[in-house]
Structures are given as C-alpha cells and as structure tokens.
Design a protein around this motif. Sequence first.
Motif, mmCIF file in Angstrom:
data_model
loop_
_atom_site.group_PDB
_atom_site.id
_atom_site.type_symbol
_atom_site.label_atom_id
_atom_site.label_comp_id
_atom_site.label_asym_id
_atom_site.label_seq_id
_atom_site.Cartn_x
_atom_site.Cartn_y
_atom_site.Cartn_z
ATOM 1 N N LEU A 281 0.656 -1.041 -0.258
ATOM 2 C CA LEU A 281 -0.055 0.286 0.034
ATOM 3 C C LEU A 281 1.005 1.454 -0.029
ATOM 4 C CD1 LEU A 281 -2.774 -0.980 2.529
ATOM 5 C CD2 LEU A 281 -3.098 -0.113 -0.133
ATOM 6 N N LEU A 282 1.695 1.387 1.021
ATOM 7 C CA LEU A 282 2.279 2.212 0.822
ATOM 8 C C LEU A 282 3.655 2.494 -0.359
ATOM 9 C CD1 LEU A 282 2.049 1.876 3.760
ATOM 10 C CD2 LEU A 282 4.611 3.271 4.524
ATOM 11 N N LEU A 424 -0.730 7.272 9.057
ATOM 12 C CA LEU A 424 -0.018 7.728 8.205
ATOM 13 C C LEU A 424 -0.482 9.467 7.302
ATOM 14 C CD1 LEU A 424 2.572 6.810 7.689
ATOM 15 C CD2 LEU A 424 1.784 5.557 6.168
ATOM 16 N N ILE A 425 -1.665 9.187 7.323
ATOM 17 C CA ILE A 425 -1.053 9.941 5.506
ATOM 18 C C ILE A 425 -1.486 11.338 6.440
ATOM 19 C CG2 ILE A 425 -2.868 10.282 4.104
ATOM 20 C CD1 ILE A 425 -3.574 7.705 3.314
ATOM 21 N N THR A 426 -2.298 11.876 7.633
ATOM 22 C CA THR A 426 -2.961 12.629 8.141
ATOM 23 C C THR A 426 -1.597 13.594 8.881
ATOM 24 O OG1 THR A 426 -4.252 11.872 10.045
ATOM 25 C CG2 THR A 426 -5.365 12.569 7.845
ATOM 26 N N THR A 427 -0.956 12.827 9.189
ATOM 27 C CA THR A 427 0.549 13.311 10.241
ATOM 28 C C THR A 427 1.639 12.953 9.543
ATOM 29 O OG1 THR A 427 -0.827 11.940 11.855
ATOM 30 C CG2 THR A 427 0.883 13.080 13.208
ATOM 31 N N TYR A 428 1.551 12.193 9.112
ATOM 32 C CA TYR A 428 3.453 11.988 8.259
ATOM 33 C C TYR A 428 3.837 11.810 6.530
ATOM 34 C CZ TYR A 428 3.935 9.844 12.708
ATOM 35 O OH TYR A 428 4.282 9.911 14.443
ATOM 36 N N ARG A 429 4.936 12.254 6.147
ATOM 37 C CA ARG A 429 4.987 11.854 4.739
ATOM 38 C C ARG A 429 6.290 10.771 4.533
ATOM 39 N NH1 ARG A 429 7.346 17.744 2.390
ATOM 40 N NH2 ARG A 429 5.228 18.510 4.189
ATOM 41 N N HIS A 454 12.060 6.769 4.053
ATOM 42 C CA HIS A 454 12.680 7.822 5.346
ATOM 43 C C HIS A 454 11.015 8.208 5.991
ATOM 44 C CE1 HIS A 454 16.214 8.513 5.970
ATOM 45 N NE2 HIS A 454 16.541 8.539 4.402
ATOM 46 N N VAL A 455 10.801 8.925 7.190
ATOM 47 C CA VAL A 455 9.616 9.103 7.507
ATOM 48 C C VAL A 455 10.107 10.965 8.685
ATOM 49 C CG1 VAL A 455 7.533 9.012 8.806
ATOM 50 C CG2 VAL A 455 8.518 6.984 7.609
ATOM 51 N N THR A 456 8.744 11.157 8.016
ATOM 52 C CA THR A 456 9.208 12.683 8.387
ATOM 53 C C THR A 456 7.133 13.372 9.404
ATOM 54 O OG1 THR A 456 8.950 14.154 6.369
ATOM 55 C CG2 THR A 456 11.285 13.836 6.989
ATOM 56 N N HIS A 457 7.724 13.890 10.637
ATOM 57 C CA HIS A 457 6.407 14.109 10.821
ATOM 58 C C HIS A 457 5.699 15.623 10.189
ATOM 59 C CE1 HIS A 457 3.333 15.890 13.513
ATOM 60 N NE2 HIS A 457 3.310 14.800 14.067
ATOM 61 N N GLN A 458 4.384 16.431 9.691
ATOM 62 C CA GLN A 458 3.817 16.925 9.152
ATOM 63 C C GLN A 458 3.060 17.817 10.224
ATOM 64 O OE1 GLN A 458 2.050 16.945 5.575
ATOM 65 N NE2 GLN A 458 0.412 14.961 6.805
ATOM 66 N N GLU A 463 -5.244 22.553 8.491
ATOM 67 C CA GLU A 463 -5.403 23.945 10.057
ATOM 68 C C GLU A 463 -4.907 24.945 9.508
ATOM 69 O OE1 GLU A 463 -5.034 20.330 13.564
ATOM 70 O OE2 GLU A 463 -3.252 21.623 13.408
ATOM 71 N N LYS A 464 -4.516 24.872 8.776
ATOM 72 C CA LYS A 464 -3.407 26.445 8.283
ATOM 73 C C LYS A 464 -4.349 27.095 7.505
ATOM 74 C CE LYS A 464 1.187 25.027 9.530
ATOM 75 N NZ LYS A 464 2.648 24.434 9.067
ATOM 76 N N ASP A 465 -4.849 26.187 6.399
ATOM 77 C CA ASP A 465 -5.679 26.857 5.059
ATOM 78 C C ASP A 465 -6.278 25.486 4.857
ATOM 79 O OD1 ASP A 465 -6.773 27.802 3.405
ATOM 80 O OD2 ASP A 465 -4.837 27.732 1.468
ATOM 81 N N SER A 466 -7.963 26.100 5.644
ATOM 82 C CA SER A 466 -8.529 24.691 5.348
ATOM 83 C C SER A 466 -9.175 24.897 3.554
ATOM 84 C CB SER A 466 -9.985 24.723 6.159
ATOM 85 O OG SER A 466 -10.725 26.111 5.743
ATOM 86 N N THR A 467 -8.783 25.318 2.967
ATOM 87 C CA THR A 467 -9.338 25.744 1.405
ATOM 88 C C THR A 467 -8.674 24.942 0.311
ATOM 89 O OG1 THR A 467 -7.973 28.163 1.072
ATOM 90 C CG2 THR A 467 -10.274 27.222 2.105
ATOM 91 N N SER A 468 -7.092 24.477 1.191
ATOM 92 C CA SER A 468 -5.999 23.546 -0.045
ATOM 93 C C SER A 468 -5.400 23.034 0.953
ATOM 94 C CB SER A 468 -5.411 24.719 -0.453
ATOM 95 O OG SER A 468 -4.363 25.564 1.203
ATOM 96 N N PHE A 469 -5.098 21.971 -0.026
ATOM 97 C CA PHE A 469 -3.982 20.698 0.169
ATOM 98 C C PHE A 469 -3.115 20.455 -0.429
ATOM 99 C CE2 PHE A 469 -3.171 16.629 0.553
ATOM 100 C CZ PHE A 469 -3.197 16.395 1.990
ATOM 101 N N SER A 470 -1.898 19.804 -0.660
ATOM 102 C CA SER A 470 -1.001 19.656 -1.332
ATOM 103 C C SER A 470 -0.585 18.211 -1.595
ATOM 104 C CB SER A 470 -0.195 20.065 -1.447
ATOM 105 O OG SER A 470 0.690 20.772 -0.178
ATOM 106 N N SER A 471 0.463 17.391 -2.035
ATOM 107 C CA SER A 471 0.622 16.411 -1.509
ATOM 108 C C SER A 471 1.558 16.150 -1.077
ATOM 109 C CB SER A 471 1.445 15.824 -2.950
ATOM 110 O OG SER A 471 2.445 14.788 -2.846
ATOM 111 N N ILE A 472 1.321 14.965 -0.001
ATOM 112 C CA ILE A 472 2.482 14.898 1.342
ATOM 113 C C ILE A 472 3.438 14.054 1.328
ATOM 114 C CG2 ILE A 472 0.473 14.763 2.810
ATOM 115 C CD1 ILE A 472 0.804 12.121 3.389
ATOM 116 N N SER A 473 3.485 12.709 -0.280
ATOM 117 C CA SER A 473 4.583 12.511 -0.393
ATOM 118 C C SER A 473 5.768 12.931 -1.877
ATOM 119 C CB SER A 473 3.921 11.557 -1.003
ATOM 120 O OG SER A 473 5.551 10.408 -1.398
ATOM 121 N N GLN A 474 6.368 13.650 -1.432
ATOM 122 C CA GLN A 474 7.662 14.481 -2.213
ATOM 123 C C GLN A 474 8.804 14.374 -1.796
ATOM 124 O OE1 GLN A 474 6.647 18.420 -0.875
ATOM 125 N NE2 GLN A 474 4.087 18.600 -2.492
#
Length: 474
Positions: A281-282, A424-429, A454-458, A463-474
């Motif tokens: 899945l990952l 995983l998806i809402t808190t990490y990349r 490699h895993v990093t916290h995000q 919470e900062k901008d509820s109108t936008s969202f960008s990819s969390i896997s970069q």
Amino acid sequence: MTILMVALALAAAGLFFRWCEHGRNRRLPPGSMGWPYIGETLKLYTENPNSFFSTRRKRYGKIFKSHILGCPCVMISSPEAAKMVLASKAHLFKPTYPQSKERLIGPAALFFHQGHYHSLLKRLVAASFSPSAIRGSVASVQTIALKLLSSWEHATSPICTLLQMKKYAFEVAMMSVLGGEAEVETEGIRCLYGELEKGYNSMAVDIPGSRFYKAMKVRKALNERLMKIIERRRGKGGGGGLLGNMLRVEAGELTDSQIADNIIGVIFAAHDTTATVLTWLLKYLHDNPNLLQAVAAEQEGIARKLQLEGERGLTWDDTRDMSLTARVIQETLRSASIVSFTFREAVEDVELEGYVIPKGWKVLPLFRSIHHTSDFFPRPHKFDPSRFEVSPRPYTYMPFGNGLHSCPGSEFAKLEMLVLLHHLITTYRWRVVGEEDAIQYGPFPVPKGGLPIHVTHQSRRWEKDSTSFSSISQ
C-alpha cells in the motif's frame, strides 16, 4: 553418509512417484513435475510468481500439474474451476496445506478441517471478527497504530516498512486473541513466532540442521508459552477476545492443545499477509502521487470532522466513509495478490475439465492468475482503484478466498489497514529509499529490502488553510 542417504531417498521417492503416475498420465492435466521430491518448489518461491504461472498457463492451458513442497498438485486458473473446488463441489476437496505448514501451525487449526469441528471454530472466530463484533475494536487498533507511528518520528536511518508492519500486525492479532489483556509471555511469543514462520515454506525434512527441524523446536517452545496463558485464563473464567470465546465453550469440546493450534493459526492468517499488504500500500501510494493526494484529501476531511467534534478518535462509522481508501486497498489486494493460491486436496478421484485429479493430490486455485487476467480486469498491470467502483464478476476477485473456508477475519484486516493509513497519511510523509522498483521473493513478493523509507512528521495543513491541500509525498 547422511548426504548420500538423503540423495538415495530422494531418488527413490522420485522413481516411486513416477511409477504411481504411470498408467494415469493420459488423463492427468499437462504440465511438469520438476525434480524428484523437490518438484518446482524452488522456481515458485524464487522467481516472479506472475511469470511462473503465466508461462505455464500459456504452455499448458488453464489447468496444469506441478509438484510443490513435496506434493503433487493440479493448478487451476479459471473462475468456473475455482467455484467448483471452493464452493459447488467443495465436499470433494478438503482444506489442507503442505505438511510443513500443517505441522508448524498445528493440526487442529481451523484451516485443516471440515464438519462439526470446523463449524464450531468458524462460529467462535466469527463471534470475534464479524463486523458487528469488531465495531468496538477501533479504539484499541488506533492505540496500536499511534504507538507504532510515534516510534518512527526520531528514526535517524531508513525504516524497514515490512518489519514495522509485522510488529503492527502482530500486536493487533494478539489484541484480537487476548481481548486487549496484557500477558507477560506476549513479547516472547512474538520473537518465537518470527523464527517459526521461517520454516513454513521449507521441505518437511525433520533432520538436525534443516530449517524445518529448527522451526519444529521453536514450535514446541511457542506451545509451552501459549499453554501458560491458556491455563491462567481458565482460572480466571476465560477473559476477552477469541481466547475467551474458545475457553467458554462446553467442557470437552476444545482441548488446550486445540486452542493453542488455533491461536497460532490466527497469528499466521493475520501477521505476514497483512504486513505485506500494508507494505505494498505504501509503495503504490508513493508511486502514484495524484492518487495519494486524493486519498489524503479524503482522510484530511475525516480528520477535520474528528477535530470539530471534540478531538475524538476514529469510530467504525468513520471508516465506512473512507470509500476511496477502501478501493485502494482492494486494488492493492488484487495487484499484489499476496496469497497467490490456496490448497485443497481431492478426497477421491475427481474429473475436472476433461482431466482426472487423483485422490490425495493437492488442488490449487490460482487467485493471482485470475486477478491478472485482462478479461476480468482490463490492463491488469495498471494500478487503478477505480475499477472497484463496480463489483467484479463472481469468482474473479478472491483475495481472502471463497466458500466455507474463506478468511473470517477479512473485515478486521481491512479495518486495521484503514486505521493505520488514516493516521499515517494525515500526520506523516514518507519517501522510498534505494531501488524503487526492485522486488524480492521468499515466499511473498515484496519491495526489495522490505521497502526502506524515510518518514517525517508534518503539521496538518488544513489547520492552516482549510481551502487548499498539496501532496504529502514529495
């Protein structure tokens, strides 16, 4: 001298097998039996299973013979034949596994039985793993998932996804067995089980030094630890989880040894396969960034709702709102086809598609081949969850088997995947390290090295901008 005796025994076994086959082979399915005793086992477990099955299917057709793990067998790869073996004429094909797995899991495990004993166990397992039963398990699964993910935050080197997912799957399996009640033997059981599973796909040669011999010694030690838990729980009236349900049946219906075999059976069914699916899945989400972004948007919407409702945890109803994520899991189960086939054994000579399957031969419905047939799944090598917006044709999609012996824990397995993916998806990349497309085999195909990441916290971007969202896997 020992090597010479083994070689002579293998040669004798091969000659005996070929003698038994003589006179029948005109009606046996076409195919190759490989080397004496070893058969085609090494080929199956060391090369791409898609290639192994497709090469033989092109050469021999949808039904062919082979020899795997010391067992003569017939492999079938059509939905019609699978339906006959698993459902319409299931009484002619008893559930079974190769001898190595039967002895290491335990002969009393649910997988190997029919009749009253099977019905009793199936009822007990269903009581622990049916959707109505697992609704209350979401909080416990979430606790285990959060504990695992938090342990990744300070890692200075790449994380082996497969090993981490095995830890997660084991803890969830033990929670379902024990009902969340702590037992001092749990960590020892985890270590022993890790050694036991190394022998599952070995040849059942019980001589000192062999992998099977080592695994059998581990199995004895594992049984002793389980017996301590069972004895202690009997004195407390049973407790929760599947173990509690088994201990509360009428006196004499289940022995402690039978209960121990079934605990190991549950760990077997829930451990390696679920961990491997989560690893894939990952991998698939990493390789499909647009899909990952869409899944992340779905999960962020649920996370936003949880915050607005008082920072509550996930519930069963929340997981029912993860429709896209659920389709990604379905497509992973199809594309990776972790369980390539299941084992049945002919209880008498059976005629199938113009051929005879001799009594005692194994019959293997090839789920992987059916899942990768373009007639049922167009462009089967493309990862496309949208194909599950419409239900697949019966007996073309069987990641958990089918019929009376289908996996009773399938809904629970999906639940633990959904819970982990949400956090995983809402808190990490994460970022894959090393050869992104390399695969290793033995026995399940997995990304090479167990998918180092490699895993990093995000922070949650909505919470900062509820109108936008960008990819969390970069």
